[in-house]
Scaffold this motif. Structure first.
Motif, PDB file in Angstrom:
ATOM      1  N   LYS A  79     -11.008 -25.291  -2.285  1.00  0.00           N
ATOM      2  CA  LYS A  79     -10.460 -26.351  -3.135  1.00  0.00           C
ATOM      3  C   LYS A  79      -9.569 -25.759  -4.221  1.00  0.00           C
ATOM      4  CE  LYS A  79     -12.042 -30.475  -5.593  1.00  0.00           C
ATOM      5  NZ  LYS A  79     -13.208 -31.219  -6.042  1.00  0.00           N
TER       6      LYS A  79
ATOM      7  N   GLU B 176     -11.139 -29.702 -11.522  1.00  0.00           N
ATOM      8  CA  GLU B 176     -10.520 -31.023 -11.623  1.00  0.00           C
ATOM      9  C   GLU B 176      -9.366 -31.018 -12.625  1.00  0.00           C
ATOM     10  OE1 GLU B 176     -11.124 -33.426  -9.472  1.00  0.00           O
ATOM     11  OE2 GLU B 176     -12.562 -32.032  -8.588  1.00  0.00           O
TER      12      GLU B 176
ATOM     13  N   GLN C  42      -3.420 -27.223 -17.436  1.00  0.00           N
ATOM     14  CA  GLN C  42      -3.453 -26.474 -16.184  1.00  0.00           C
ATOM     15  C   GLN C  42      -3.471 -24.966 -16.433  1.00  0.00           C
ATOM     16  OE1 GLN C  42      -0.035 -28.374 -14.335  1.00  0.00           O
ATOM     17  NE2 GLN C  42      -1.395 -29.416 -12.896  1.00  0.00           N
TER      18      GLN C  42
ATOM     19  N   GLU D 143      -6.310 -24.384  -2.662  1.00  0.00           N
ATOM     20  CA  GLU D 143      -5.390 -25.466  -2.318  1.00  0.00           C
ATOM     21  C   GLU D 143      -4.687 -26.010  -3.562  1.00  0.00           C
ATOM     22  OE1 GLU D 143      -3.054 -27.753  -0.197  1.00  0.00           O
ATOM     23  OE2 GLU D 143      -4.453 -26.319   0.689  1.00  0.00           O
ATOM     24  N   LYS D 144      -5.428 -26.201  -4.630  1.00  0.00           N
ATOM     25  CA  LYS D 144      -4.829 -26.720  -5.866  1.00  0.00           C
ATOM     26  C   LYS D 144      -3.836 -25.715  -6.452  1.00  0.00           C
ATOM     27  CE  LYS D 144      -8.708 -29.692  -7.000  1.00  0.00           C
ATOM     28  NZ  LYS D 144      -8.160 -31.001  -7.277  1.00  0.00           N
TER      29      LYS D 144
ATOM     30  N   ASP E 206      -5.673 -30.825 -11.644  1.00  0.00           N
ATOM     31  CA  ASP E 206      -4.952 -32.024 -11.204  1.00  0.00           C
ATOM     32  C   ASP E 206      -4.275 -32.764 -12.350  1.00  0.00           C
ATOM     33  OD1 ASP E 206      -5.665 -31.707  -8.517  1.00  0.00           O
ATOM     34  OD2 ASP E 206      -7.566 -32.757  -8.825  1.00  0.00           O
TER      35      ASP E 206
ATOM     36  N   HIS F 240      -0.632 -25.773  -4.548  1.00  0.00           N
ATOM     37  CA  HIS F 240       0.164 -26.935  -4.955  1.00  0.00           C
ATOM     38  C   HIS F 240       0.885 -26.651  -6.280  1.00  0.00           C
ATOM     39  CE1 HIS F 240       1.373 -31.084  -5.419  1.00  0.00           C
ATOM     40  NE2 HIS F 240       0.783 -31.100  -6.601  1.00  0.00           N
TER      41      HIS F 240
END
Length: 83
Positions: free
Chosen positions: A48, A22, A32, A51-52, A25, A55
């Motif tokens: 998950k 989490e 990060q 994908e993050k 994000d 991004h």
């Protein structure tokens, strides 16, 4: 929690695996970066996370995402796709 405090707790391994994901994000370079480091250290990998990271790999604006010299947060994601 303040972002620099969160960054420190991530670095010290005080954040659980789900929370680490989490943290990807949170729009703060150090949070990060430390989350990515802990995820790699723990060898966490799922759709998950991928994908993050995909991004984040787009974050290459040196005015916003600069970390070291000309390296940006987006540049540092690439090695995570190698494991």
């Amino acid at each position: 929690m303040k972002l620099l405090t969160l960054s420190k707790e991530i670095r010290e391994g005080k954040i659980g695996d789900d929370q680490l994901v989490e943290c990807l994000d949170i729009q703060h370079n150090q949070v990060q970066l430390n989350a990515m480091s802990q995820i790699a250290k723990k060898k966490l990998c799922n759709e998950k996370i991928i994908e993050k990271l995909r991004h984040i790999s787009q974050f290459r604006d040196p005015k916003v995402n600069k970390l070291f010299g000309i390296d940006t947060l987006g540049h540092l994601v690439l090695p995570y796709f190698e494991y």
